[in-house]
Scaffold this motif. Sequence first.
Motif: not given
Lengths: 189, 334
Positions: A138, A174, A176, A178, A184, B96-100, B121-126, B128-131
């Motif tokens: 993924r 997957e 997102q 912006v 960002v 699924r990867t986090f989607h804000p 949470k918008y544009g936050n890659a961190e 998205m990284k965590i399970p």
Amino acid sequence: KCLCLTTVRSLKPRTRINMSAAVNVRLSNLLQSCLIDQIKWQSIRGIQTTAAVNKSRSGRYKVTRDRSRPLTYEMANQPCQIGHRKSWNSWNTTSLLDGQREPETSIDDMFIRKFVTGTWHGLFVSEIIIKRQHNMIRVAGVVQRKVLPRKMFFLIGYTEELLSYWLKCPVRLELQTVEDSKDVVYKYI
Amino acid sequence: MLPNVTNISKIRLTHARFFIFKTMHALARKHARCQVKNNARISQKTRTDDEFRTLELVKERFKRTPRREREKREVPQRRHGQNIDQDWGSIWPVARTFHPATVPLPIRQGYPATSQPIPDKYGNAELMKIPNFLHLTPPVIERQCLALKKFCTPWPAGLETREKQIINFPLTLSTSSYLHSSPSIRDPRARVVTMKVPVDALNLDKHALNKLLRLVVDRYDPKTGLLTLVADRCPLSNQNQEYLQYLLTVLVNESKKSGPFSHEENDLFENRVFSWSKVQTDTTQRRLNEVRGEAMSSEFVQEYEKVVTEIHNSGEDDYTISQYRDAVLKLYGL
């Protein structure tokens, strides 16, 4: 004598020093004696007499004068912060005890990152995150809305298809989106 | 302007004059003084009006049209149209990867910059990284369990407690399978099979048991009474299982066999137990008499016997050694 040398070198020709007359005289005498020494010393190479600092410079960005360089959260936190303020970009079981296929997985990750960055040219605004679960790969990340949604859908399908053929695993993207790359930015440096 | 001269002969004399006039006129027109500047043109714009046409002496500079700003596409967010009593499992069915924009929670994550709030949470890659386990909410788990329930059978009747299980099924065969996040399902450790049997369950007599323990050596654990056999010699786990079954059969049969030497009198070595009566010889008796100088009283000797047996059988530790010391001192009459 070393002290004299440093003081002579530190005095830049453009700086003006307001000093009293007595001090001036002393300084001039000092300078005279030092200059003679300096001439002697110029012909000899110096050796480092202080301890080397060995500062870490990895992942650190240089500060600009007008605070104009934007940094994302990823860039702002240095590699020493991984595990504290930052998380990993690759998630797989290879680094566990008796985890298998570690080098191949790393190379695959490198390939995925290059391929995705190139295919989505100028669109990815964050690092590419790769998670592996059982057989599936993924790929996640944050993308700018520079391109039409229709084109994005094509790119997603194209990337997934080709990567799954190359890596012999089902690949899912997957993403997102912006609006702008400014969304960002974490801080300006 | 000038006509193409293809055939000179075609030019008639009558046209020649006109021809020359034309060229001269054309040349004159090209002359700088006579040239009307390109800039000063009669304005085309007011052509349609009845008003007096304006003469623009200086042409308007070409104005760059401002860059057309990219139209900001209104992207609808899924979280807006969600009810409180919705079925979250159908919106987020798998990992699924986090989607804000889909998750309706106001989550923030990250270390804040100076005088800034925690990154949202918008544009936050961190994030998205965590399970995340948004695909495993309690209602979803319940639903999955209910779906699996029809494939389950009840637990066997007479096997409620562990003791009952051991009595009825003493032999256990265990294998492990391994999962990796890779395209390959193979792991060399998966072929290893372990078999555990309590030795009492094998129904062996004393001699057979002794022989088995000698054959098996380290694989027997005296604390638990379990015999452990491990096989990894075959490439597949079912092959190793069959091998273990064969191995156990062979062991049991071998231990039951006995030759002519097996039932000798002096079976101290066989029985692995020290017993005084078997070991004691005349020399020891004589030595003991010498110590005291007279015939030993039997109780001291018996105590000595007991203590020596104890040391040999259960090992040397503080208690047995102190017992031995006391016995010896008594023998010496100290």
